[in-house]
Design a protein around this motif. Structure first.
Motif, PDB file in Angstrom:
ATOM      1  N   ASP A   1      -5.194  -5.780  -2.300  1.00 41.73           N
ATOM      2  CA  ASP A   1      -5.955  -5.729  -1.357  1.00 41.73           C
ATOM      3  C   ASP A   1      -7.137  -6.407  -1.165  1.00 41.73           C
ATOM      4  N   HIS A   2      -7.783  -6.472  -2.178  1.00 42.97           N
ATOM      5  CA  HIS A   2      -9.160  -7.235  -2.469  1.00 42.97           C
ATOM      6  C   HIS A   2      -9.261  -8.625  -2.931  1.00 42.97           C
ATOM      7  N   ALA A   3      -8.172  -8.864  -4.009  1.00 44.65           N
ATOM      8  CA  ALA A   3      -7.971 -10.106  -4.703  1.00 44.65           C
ATOM      9  C   ALA A   3      -6.909 -11.070  -4.465  1.00 44.65           C
ATOM     10  N   ALA A   4      -5.815 -10.308  -3.714  1.00 46.68           N
ATOM     11  CA  ALA A   4      -4.652 -11.294  -3.773  1.00 46.68           C
ATOM     12  C   ALA A   4      -3.581 -10.954  -2.490  1.00 46.68           C
ATOM     13  N   VAL A   5      -4.362 -11.370  -1.391  1.00 46.66           N
ATOM     14  CA  VAL A   5      -3.512 -10.876  -0.125  1.00 46.66           C
ATOM     15  C   VAL A   5      -2.860 -12.132   0.329  1.00 46.66           C
TER      16      VAL A   5
ATOM     17  N   GLN B   1       0.854  -1.250  -0.003  1.00 44.95           N
ATOM     18  CA  GLN B   1       0.092  -0.022  -0.046  1.00 44.95           C
ATOM     19  C   GLN B   1       0.756   1.276  -0.060  1.00 44.95           C
ATOM     20  N   ALA B   2       2.187   1.389   0.782  1.00 46.79           N
ATOM     21  CA  ALA B   2       2.714   2.457   0.823  1.00 46.79           C
ATOM     22  C   ALA B   2       3.583   2.630  -0.431  1.00 46.79           C
ATOM     23  N   ARG B   3       3.980   1.435  -1.111  1.00 44.80           N
ATOM     24  CA  ARG B   3       4.575   1.993  -2.590  1.00 44.80           C
ATOM     25  C   ARG B   3       3.701   2.708  -3.301  1.00 44.80           C
TER      26      ARG B   3
END
Length: 476
Positions: free
Chosen positions: A357-361, A327-329
């Motif tokens: 974040d929604h599909a591939a954590v 997320q930071a990047r």
């Protein structure tokens, strides 16, 4: 009391790994950037979570693996060297000193202010430094909050008298308690139960639910339950605590069924809460103590004019360090693009959208056995309305598992979106599966069609051959 005033393009509050990455990306975009930290630079992950916990767990997992190997098992029959394990943990936590992290910030030309930062209005932050100084900061473009989370403690009568462990104490304790009670059944609970049981504690887990790791596939929790019980952990499901007291050094625990339990320490692993209570959110129309809701570029949606960002655990999207750094990047790059008036690609899987974040954590649980997962679980996929096919395979049937060690037990599940013919979720449970998770992440994030995935040939004999077996099972 002295006061100084400074202006930067970007202000970042919170210098954990997420805040550090936001600041570095903003600085790389040519923006002047300052980061504010009230504790240690490197944050929870470096000093009280990822690094120390995995340092405690690595000897446990390595010993369990060695015991499965013919010719080696007899060499590792004794107890762990507790002093050496704790010394290794201390080293991996940099002895709770952050000079190296400060040097890194300096190397990427990010200014550091040590102290407690609070918003005082739009684009305004006041920092109270340890020596009593007040520094007033103004941001030209953005303020990003990366303050993470703290342990959420349940309202149990007597809690304030027992000095309970949270994840911080569990990862930094300097001696092994004779008896440790663990309240909870999630990742922190199972990992710390694994570590401290192996180090010599008698661990009792008090789990409100009827299974461990309930956010994962059921077989994962079942295999971890078996592993913990074989190690000697007493697991009590459907059990809740009604009161606590500490007498003569012991923690006395009263249970809802009328039972009682005594322990030397009690770990409360019952969830996380956002570090937003003393952040000055009320000065910009938000509620102190709340999670910060964001869009896929990490702008806080309830604040006008697009200057306020929340990155990492504080936004409640995916509470894991690696996901926060992802997320930071994106957030740092977005802030740079908007500051320069450049186009922002916030379409799904675009340069400036955190679609993963929604599909591939991805996630790994470092227990014995390990659990590794990415994407959706069966329950989540069904709730989303997708048409899915569930493909299961016994990991112990893979040749690499036989090489890994005797009496290998494990399981794999792949979820296929039958309309798109792609993989939307994968879960592995078994020794050594943590190193499989990135291949699964690539399959899910890349939306690789199954007909193309068939041509990704796994090396023999490795655990990675599970991919071939899952695809063969799917094909029938």
């Amino acid at each position: 009391m002295n006061q100084t005033t400074r202006t930067y393009d970007v202000i970042v509050i919170g210098a954990g790994p997420v805040g550090e990455n936001v600041a570095e990306r903003a600085r790389a975009a040519g923006l002047s950037t300052v980061i504010v930290e009230r504790e240690l630079i490197g944050g929870e992950c470096s000093f009280w979570a990822c690094d120390p916990s995995k340092a405690l767990l690595r000897p446990v997992v390595a010993r369990a693996d060695a015991r499965r190997i013919p010719g080696l098992g007899q060499a590792v029959t004794g107890p762990l060297d507790v002093e050496a394990v704790l010394a290794h943990r201390d080293k991996m936590s940099s002895y709770w000193k952050d000079e190296d992290q400060a040097d890194w910030l300096n190397s990427v030309s990010v200014d550091l202010i040590r102290g407690h930062g609070r918003l005082t209005g739009p684009k305004q932050v006041a920092v109270q430094t340890p020596d009593g100084e007040t520094i007033a900061l103004t941001a030209r473009h953005a303020v990003a909050v990366s303050t993470g989370t703290r342990a959420a403690l349940p309202p149990i009568p007597g809690l304030d008298t027992v000095r309970p462990w949270t994840s911080r104490e569990a990862t930094s304790a300097d001696k092994v308690p004779g008896r440790l009670a663990v309240v909870g059944g999630g990742v922190v609970a199972v990992e710390m139960a694994t570590a401290w049981q192996a180090l010599g504690s008698q661990v009792t887990m008090l789990v409100l639910e009827d299974a461990l790791l309930q956010r994962m596939e059921p077989f994962a929790g079942e295999l971890v339950t078996d592993g913990l019980r074989e190690a000697g952990v007493d697991i009590r499901f459907r059990t809740s605590v009604t009161s606590l007291a500490r007498e003569d050094g012991e923690v006395h625990i009263t249970l809802a069924d009328g039972g009682h339990l005594a322990a030397d320490e009690i770990l409360l692993a019952t969830g996380r809460a956002p570090n937003t209570r003393d952040l000055g959110l009320e000065t910009i129309g938000l509620t102190p103590g709340d999670w910060l809701k964001v869009d896929d570029t990490f702008q806080v949606t309830d604040v006008a004019d697009g200057w306020f960002y929340a990155v990492g655990d504080v936004n409640h999207r995916a509470l894991m360090t690696h996901q926060g750094k992802y997320q930071a990047r994106i957030a740092g790059t977005v802030i740079g693009a908007r500051a320069k008036g450049e186009p922002v690609d916030d379409t799904p899987w675009g340069t400036h959208a955190a679609t993963a974040d929604h599909a591939a954590v991805p996630q790994v649980v470092f227990t014995t056995p390990e659990v590794a997962a990415v994407g959706l679980t069966t329950r989540e996929a069904e709730q989303s309305g997708r048409r899915i096919k569930v493909v299961d395979y016994d990991l112990a049937r893979v040749a690499g598992a036989h090489q890994y060690g005797e009496n290998y037990r494990g399981h794999a599940r792949m979820l296929i979106d039958t309309d798109r013919n792609t993989v939307v979720g994968v879960t592995f449970a078994g020794p050594g599966v943590g190193e499989l998770v990135h291949s699964a992440t690539i399959a899910v994030a890349g939306e690789v069609p199954l007909h193309r995935l068939w041509h990704a040939v796994p090396a023999f004999p490795t655990l990675g051959e599970i991919w071939l077996r899952l695809l063969e099972t799917h094909r029938g």
